[in-house]
Design an enzyme around this catalytic site. Structure first.
Site, PDB file in Angstrom:
ATOM      1  N   LEU A 143       7.228   4.893  -0.156  1.00 47.41           N
ATOM      2  CA  LEU A 143       6.325   4.248  -0.857  1.00 47.41           C
ATOM      3  C   LEU A 143       5.115   5.310  -0.839  1.00 47.41           C
ATOM      4  CD1 LEU A 143       6.111   0.267   0.440  1.00 47.41           C
ATOM      5  CD2 LEU A 143       7.425   1.500  -1.390  1.00 47.41           C
ATOM      6  N   PRO A 144       5.162   5.908  -2.019  1.00 45.78           N
ATOM      7  CA  PRO A 144       4.419   7.259  -1.937  1.00 45.78           C
ATOM      8  C   PRO A 144       2.737   7.109  -2.024  1.00 45.78           C
ATOM      9  CG  PRO A 144       5.318   6.817  -4.001  1.00 45.78           C
ATOM     10  CD  PRO A 144       5.832   5.592  -3.153  1.00 45.78           C
ATOM     11  N   CYS A 145       2.010   6.679  -1.063  1.00 43.74           N
ATOM     12  CA  CYS A 145       0.625   6.545  -0.932  1.00 43.74           C
ATOM     13  C   CYS A 145       0.272   8.271  -0.919  1.00 43.74           C
ATOM     14  CB  CYS A 145       0.180   5.873   0.310  1.00 43.74           C
ATOM     15  SG  CYS A 145       0.867   6.437   1.768  1.00 43.74           S
ATOM     16  N   HIS A 146       0.717   9.153  -0.785  1.00 45.23           N
ATOM     17  CA  HIS A 146       0.299  10.430  -0.858  1.00 45.23           C
ATOM     18  C   HIS A 146       0.056  10.744  -2.490  1.00 45.23           C
ATOM     19  CE1 HIS A 146       4.774  10.745  -1.220  1.00 45.23           C
ATOM     20  NE2 HIS A 146       4.524  11.825  -1.955  1.00 45.23           N
TER      21      HIS A 146
END
Length: 176
Positions: A143-146
């Site tokens: 879950l690409p919070c970056h």
């Protein structure tokens, strides 16, 4: 006096995966579904997020499914599309679920501001709430919070540290 009911703890498996940016901690349920991914040097943070989302959690050493390990390793080796092969499930508020689902839709190689994500989920005034939900995301990378950045293009916070965020974005082809 009636007996107090004690909420039983949830049991998850914990595995470790070497990556170019450190040891990833993989937390999976009995069905082999990813429940958390964080970094060994942020294990305390991961355990706190698990507690907040699930209550008491018992983490026992247990290998993650080979298909998950293969997909994550392939991502770190450059096959960015492999993240979509990782099955995940998260517990959280309906708002958090909405934010995390929207995060999963941000393609590798792209970024989005917190404000743009708030607009995408049709809550344009909820920028700070989006930031808070993003910071409570228990499944880093997948879950690409970056991929969330400041409105001015700055990297801002990342639960695994800004050096990792910078590496992940460069790995995905984003100029930082």
């Amino acid at each position: 006096m009636p007996a107090r009911s004690i909420k039983p703890s949830v049991s998850f498996g914990l595995d470790r995966l070497a990556t170019p940016i450190g040891i990833a901690l993989l937390v999976t349920d009995a069905e082999g579904v990813l429940r958390a991914l964080d970094w060994e040097d942020y294990e305390h943070r991961m355990r706190e997020l698990l507690r907040l989302h699930y209550g008491a959690v018992d983490l026992g050493d247990h290998p993650a499914p080979a298909s998950m390990r293969t997909a994550l390793s392939a991502y770190f080796e450059g096959d960015l599309g492999q993240l979509s092969n990782v099955t995940w499930r998260v517990a959280g508020t309906p708002f958090q679920q909405k934010v995390w689902t929207a995060l999963a839709e941000i393609s590798a190689g792209t970024t989005m501001s917190y404000g743009a994500l708030a607009a995408k989920i049709e809550m344009p005034r909820a920028i700070r709430a989006v930031g808070h939900a993003n910071g409570s995301n228990p499944i880093s990378v997948v879950l690409p919070c970056h991929r969330l950045i400041g409105a001015d293009g700055s990297l801002v916070k990342y639960g695994g540290g800004l050096a990792r965020k910078r590496w992940l974005l460069r790995h995905e082809g984003v100029e930082v």
